[in-house]
Design a protein around this motif. Structure first.
Motif, PDB file in Angstrom:
ATOM      1  N   MET A  33       0.820  -1.210   0.000  1.00  0.00           N
ATOM      2  CA  MET A  33       0.000   0.000   0.000  1.00  0.00           C
ATOM      3  C   MET A  33       0.857   1.264   0.000  1.00  0.00           C
ATOM      4  O   MET A  33       0.545   2.227  -0.701  1.00  0.00           O
ATOM      5  N   VAL A  34       1.940   1.265   0.777  1.00  0.00           N
ATOM      6  CA  VAL A  34       2.820   2.438   0.796  1.00  0.00           C
ATOM      7  C   VAL A  34       3.504   2.600  -0.556  1.00  0.00           C
ATOM      8  O   VAL A  34       3.660   3.723  -1.053  1.00  0.00           O
ATOM      9  N   TYR A  37       1.015   4.131  -2.908  1.00  0.00           N
ATOM     10  CA  TYR A  37       0.861   5.551  -2.604  1.00  0.00           C
ATOM     11  C   TYR A  37       2.067   6.345  -3.104  1.00  0.00           C
ATOM     12  O   TYR A  37       1.918   7.447  -3.628  1.00  0.00           O
ATOM     13  N   TYR A  40       1.689   6.788  -6.759  1.00  0.00           N
ATOM     14  CA  TYR A  40       0.643   7.769  -7.028  1.00  0.00           C
ATOM     15  C   TYR A  40       1.161   9.193  -6.842  1.00  0.00           C
ATOM     16  O   TYR A  40       0.880  10.072  -7.643  1.00  0.00           O
ATOM     17  N   LYS A  41       1.937   9.409  -5.793  1.00  0.00           N
ATOM     18  CA  LYS A  41       2.487  10.740  -5.518  1.00  0.00           C
ATOM     19  C   LYS A  41       3.805  10.998  -6.248  1.00  0.00           C
ATOM     20  O   LYS A  41       4.360  12.088  -6.163  1.00  0.00           O
ATOM     21  N   ALA A  48       7.219   8.765   0.578  1.00  0.00           N
ATOM     22  CA  ALA A  48       5.791   8.613   0.832  1.00  0.00           C
ATOM     23  C   ALA A  48       5.504   8.630   2.330  1.00  0.00           C
ATOM     24  O   ALA A  48       4.467   9.139   2.761  1.00  0.00           O
ATOM     25  N   LEU A  52       2.847  11.579   4.272  1.00  0.00           N
ATOM     26  CA  LEU A  52       1.605  11.146   4.914  1.00  0.00           C
ATOM     27  C   LEU A  52       1.319  12.013   6.137  1.00  0.00           C
ATOM     28  O   LEU A  52       2.248  12.447   6.819  1.00  0.00           O
ATOM     29  N   CYS A  56      -1.989   9.477  10.311  1.00  0.00           N
ATOM     30  CA  CYS A  56      -1.987   8.243   9.503  1.00  0.00           C
ATOM     31  C   CYS A  56      -0.758   7.394   9.817  1.00  0.00           C
ATOM     32  O   CYS A  56      -0.853   6.170   9.904  1.00  0.00           O
TER      33      CYS A  56
END
Length: 92
Positions: A33-34, A37, A40-41, A48, A52, A56
């Motif tokens: 998941m990280v 992310y 995505y970023k 990442a 965050l 979180c």
């Protein structure tokens, strides 16, 4: 009610399946998941973690540590049952 079937093949296979499934679903998913992310970023994995929100990070760290604790407990129980089985009991 206990059936005393801890030396059966079904019990051993269930232990293996539980251990492997818990590891992938509860431990490895965090890294996946990280990394998603981060993609995505468009930053690195470590980057990442820095972008965050702090709440979180704290929540994720707490849940990750709890999952790690439970995985350790499951894995130790699994190893104990395997070593007991290998010391002389036969599979039925």
């Amino acid at each position: 009610m206990q059936l005393n079937r801890k030396d059966s093949r079904l019990y051993i296979m269930n232990g293996i399946l539980l251990t492997v499934t818990f590891f992938f679903v509860r431990i490895c998913i965090w890294f996946y998941m990280v990394s998603l992310y981060a993609q995505y970023k468009r930053v690195t994995f470590i980057g990442a973690m820095y972008i965050l929100p702090k709440i979180c990070i704290c929540g994720t760290a707490f849940l990750f540590l709890m999952n790690l604790y439970w995985f350790t407990a499951i894995f130790n129980k699994f190893l104990k049952s395997i070593t007991t089985l290998l010391k002389g009991k036969k599979l039925s």
